[in-house]
Write an enzyme that holds these catalytic residues in place. Structure first.
Site, short mmCIF file in Angstrom:
data_model
loop_
_atom_site.label_atom_id
_atom_site.label_comp_id
_atom_site.label_asym_id
_atom_site.label_seq_id
_atom_site.Cartn_x
_atom_site.Cartn_y
_atom_site.Cartn_z
N HIS B 261 0.83 -1.21 0.00
CA HIS B 261 0.00 0.00 0.00
C HIS B 261 0.88 1.27 0.00
O HIS B 261 0.73 2.14 -0.87
CB HIS B 261 -0.91 -0.04 1.24
CG HIS B 261 -1.85 1.12 1.35
ND1 HIS B 261 -3.15 1.08 0.91
CD2 HIS B 261 -1.68 2.38 1.83
CE1 HIS B 261 -3.74 2.24 1.13
NE2 HIS B 261 -2.86 3.05 1.69
N GLU B 262 1.79 1.34 0.94
CA GLU B 262 2.63 2.54 1.03
C GLU B 262 3.54 2.68 -0.19
O GLU B 262 3.88 3.78 -0.60
CB GLU B 262 3.46 2.53 2.33
CG GLU B 262 2.66 2.48 3.63
CD GLU B 262 1.62 3.59 3.79
OE1 GLU B 262 1.78 4.65 3.15
OE2 GLU B 262 0.65 3.38 4.52
N HIS B 265 1.73 4.69 -2.73
CA HIS B 265 1.91 6.14 -2.48
C HIS B 265 3.31 6.59 -2.91
O HIS B 265 3.48 7.64 -3.52
CB HIS B 265 1.74 6.43 -0.98
CG HIS B 265 0.33 6.40 -0.47
ND1 HIS B 265 -0.67 7.17 -1.01
CD2 HIS B 265 -0.25 5.70 0.54
CE1 HIS B 265 -1.81 6.97 -0.34
NE2 HIS B 265 -1.58 6.06 0.60
N GLU B 291 -4.60 8.13 -2.81
CA GLU B 291 -5.09 6.87 -2.27
C GLU B 291 -5.36 5.87 -3.39
O GLU B 291 -5.17 4.66 -3.21
CB GLU B 291 -6.38 7.12 -1.45
CG GLU B 291 -6.86 5.94 -0.64
CD GLU B 291 -5.96 5.59 0.55
OE1 GLU B 291 -5.02 6.36 0.85
OE2 GLU B 291 -6.19 4.53 1.16
#
EC number: 3.4.17.19
Lengths: 494, 494
Positions: B261-262, B265, B291
């Site tokens: 997930h990170e 980003h 997001e």
């Protein structure tokens, strides 16, 4: 007190910018991936410009002038004195000179990293000439403002109140007896058993050892940490002191003694007076006093037999490859004296010779008595006289070994040996006042030492001049005899 | 172009302050010892004040007005539009309001950490009331300036151009079919073999696995790093992106999926347009688009069977306690759906229900239609309707579970589900344009995906509005049907 109040608010703001600069600077040396460096450099430069703009705005001078007529107590007066000194140091230089220095310095430093490897004196000389030229201009401006010699104008940035006249006397005396002492020590010292090579001391074990020694030295881990960097330093801020080391998996003593050294800097920072935090009076007194604290821990305490008795079991406990190291071997290693070409590798007996050599050259250079082209011969001649070693043709291990001159930091070198002398004088005073201190050290009870240092140095911040500070702590201003006595006792058993 | 030029220089300076703030903020969460926090907080607050002073000085508005009459190309116009938006967002609020908000927010947040543990709604309510009151004042000011409803005034800070009218339609449709879909998925999904408990996955192994997955996802380690923090985040700057995770030695999937997930980003940040760095046009487009990139990697790609086939051998290779994990088990774990009370633990099917619940409450709250005292009942009623779960009396796992409202961040929640919908729409477009992408993913050839994302999203920065960006990337503005299709395909096999 309105003007004084306004000044303290301005310096509080500047201290907060210094905080960010210190942390981002630490990050750059320890954490930052290589691709981040350009943007980081720009961000730090921007902060430095803003710092300068806030500090030297016209109203700062006006507020200082007004505050001098306000009813201030002695602490406030001392703070105003420091405020004024910081302002003058920054406001003296025209922006164009600062910018030209930054440019010439960073060009010279960057090229030097490669030129040093290649022993390329000619190339280095071309870059160093403008750096020296600009440093002379700076020295001239500072000298005029302070009414001192050009070199002293730079020296005062690091050691406020110190003069080259006094250094000439101090260092002249020191170098009068040092070469002879060195010869005696080398002749007399017990032969050192080389530590076994081909052993591996894992970094994780060395780090655990370092942290246990920091704990013994009362480093406050709630307000600081230990990390790794290419060049060890003590950074961060007094509420969060960041020290670093570098580990060699085949040799552990350099990193260990380096950590003790940086812990000396760190304990000073961690114990600066909190009631004055954010104000110039709350900062460390000077570069040499700072160095005296690191050398107090590393040289006076850290390499003493008493402390090594306490350190020895910690080494055996943490390093599985060093369990057979005897205390006697440890002492021999740590107290071994061997004159060499490289300053940063020097033992504490030869170290002052390296410093005085540099001091003599840079003083003459800044005062315009010698030129850059004269440096290699001066270096070689002096090395021969002081340490009996030649650097003819070996620029790499001679006059090109240090980073200091590459970016124009003239006036810094003397603080190393001043620090060593202050440390010896402080340790001597401590011993006079607490005669049973050696026993306490052996038992690992270092609290009396730290209480004494805290009272004498740390909690004083910049309230007093260096001379007043030493006078209060030891009953006299800098007296080089204590350093000589220390060397003679430790290395000649006198 | 003199005014425009002056503006870009001002924003360049602001970006450099943002750089220092980002690094010092990252340090605070990852490296700083506890004793450093007060001084760090003060330093960061000072920087934020200076940032605000520079941004909202009167000349900024004048320069913007002048620049609007200068001959600018389309990129410069887009940048000026963003400059103007940033200026207005910051200049709109009176300093007293900002200060009152900071005070009320930090008081509420700090107390909440303990009140949540104690399920103390009454205590929390007392602190939340002033936070909401001040947020309503802010919303009113923003709404007047933009000519929108109060809630939309806050929503626009995170998602420029989005309206609650549109959200009502989007979320209304979504919540129309979601509870039913969720029931079907739960009834249909294969039973999950619980992963063996009482196994230990050492942090060093989990970190090596995480870094190998980041490598697979083309994270640029020359411009970023992975560390540990209590709450995972993506921080730093685009030249030096710092992502974090937290490891649980008894369970490795949360940290692993969190890192993916990170990394989503991070890849967006690392690939923002370098030619516009330091300018608002060079920043990420919006919170929801940001997001969408993390959810693209975590949900669309990361939890797909194709990707899990590539991930599976990496897990077995790095985690000695997971060598017997079958691919089938891995897929079941990663795609398991189970409605629960806690948003941050929710699977991707239930997640929108958590978000829409919060959106509905905060919109009514800010628009003055409900009061703080109404929240627990509203929360409980909506949880019953959307997820069939009760939170009656359980504030801790109900309306007190999130940090967002405690410091007044109203308008943020919708971006989670907008991001999920954008991600589904982007992934669908990618599949249309590159039909063989599943095969490539299985083989670990992710370059076509990243090239596509780079072209569609990353390198566009803030040049276009969110709608224009999506239109160019996918041929239409946000269409929620792709998210529904994604869930039905993955979880119902349609």
């Amino acid at each position: 007190m309105k003007a004084y109040q306004a000044l303290t608010e301005r310096f509080q703001r500047l201290a907060r910018l210094d905080h960010l600069s210190a942390i981002a600077g630490w990050d750059m040396q320890t954490m930052m991936p290589s691709g981040g460096s350009d943007a980081r450099g720009e961000a730090l430069a921007e902060l430095s410009v803003m710092h300068h703009e806030i500090l030297v705005q016209a109203s700062t001078a006006e507020l200082i002038a007004q505050a001098q007529h306000e009813a201030l107590d002695s602490v406030q007066q001392a703070n105003l004195h420091e405020i004024s000194r910081h302002y003058n140091d920054a406001a003296l230089l025209p922006t164009e000179l600062v910018e030209a220095q930054a440019l010439a310095g960073s060009r010279c430093e960057r090229a030097w990293r490669q030129q040093r490897i290649e022993n390329d004196w000619q190339g280095f000389q071309r870059n160093l000439v403008p750096v020296v030229e600009l440093a002379r201009q700076e020295a001239q401006l500072r000298a005029q403002a302070l009414g001192v010699s050009p070199y002293d104008g730079l020296l005062n940035l690091y050691e406020p109140g110190m003069t080259s006249q006094r250094l000439d006397t101090l260092f002249g005396e020191l170098i009068g007896w040092l070469p002879d002492l060195l010869q005696q020590v080398v002749a007399k010292q017990p032969s050192r058993t080389a530590l076994p090579t081909q052993r591996i001391y894992p970094i994780s074990q060395q780090k655990a050892l370092a942290e246990s020694v920091m704990q013994l030295l009362d480093f406050d881990f709630e307000h600081g940490r230990l990390d790794i960097s290419a060049h060890p330093f003590c950074g961060g801020v007094s509420t969060d002191v960041r020290i670093t080391t570098r580990y060699d998996t085949t040799e552990f003593l350099s990193a260990l003694m380096g950590v003790i050294h940086e812990t000396g800097h760190a304990r000073y920072e961690q114990n600066l007076p909190k009631q004055w935090s954010g104000q110039p009076i709350g900062l460390a007194r000077s570069t040499a006093i700072h160095e005296s604290q690191s050398l107090f821990l590393e040289m006076q305490l850290g390499r003493s037999k008493a402390f090594l008795q306490r350190l020895h079991p910690l080494i055996c406990q943490h390093l599985t490859a060093a369990t057979d190291l005897s205390l006697d071997d440890l002492v021999k290693q740590v107290q071994h004296v061997s004159p060499g070409l490289i300053r940063v590798d020097a033992d504490e007996v030869s170290y002052p010779a390296h410093v005085i050599l540099r001091y003599e050259i840079e003083r003459s250079l800044i005062n315009g008595e010698v030129e850059v082209g004269d440096i290699p011969d001066l270096w070689n001649d002096t090395m021969q006289r002081y340490l009996g070693l030649s650097t003819a043709g070996d620029y790499r291990n001679g006059c090109m070994q240090d980073i200091h001159w590459t970016d124009g930091s003239f006036g810094y070198f003397p603080t190393y040996t001043l620090g060593a002398m202050y440390a010896a004088q402080l340790f001597n005073s401590l011993q006079q006042q607490l005669p049973s201190i050696d026993e306490a050290i052996t038992l690992g009870d270092l609290k009396p030492i730290f209480d004494w240092l805290n009272h004498a140095i740390w909690r004083q911040g910049s309230r007093y001049s260096v001379d007043a500070l030493m006078q209060q702590a030891t009953g006299e201003t800098l007296n080089p005899k204590w350093f000589r006595q220390h060397l003679e006792r430790r290395y000649l058993g006198r």
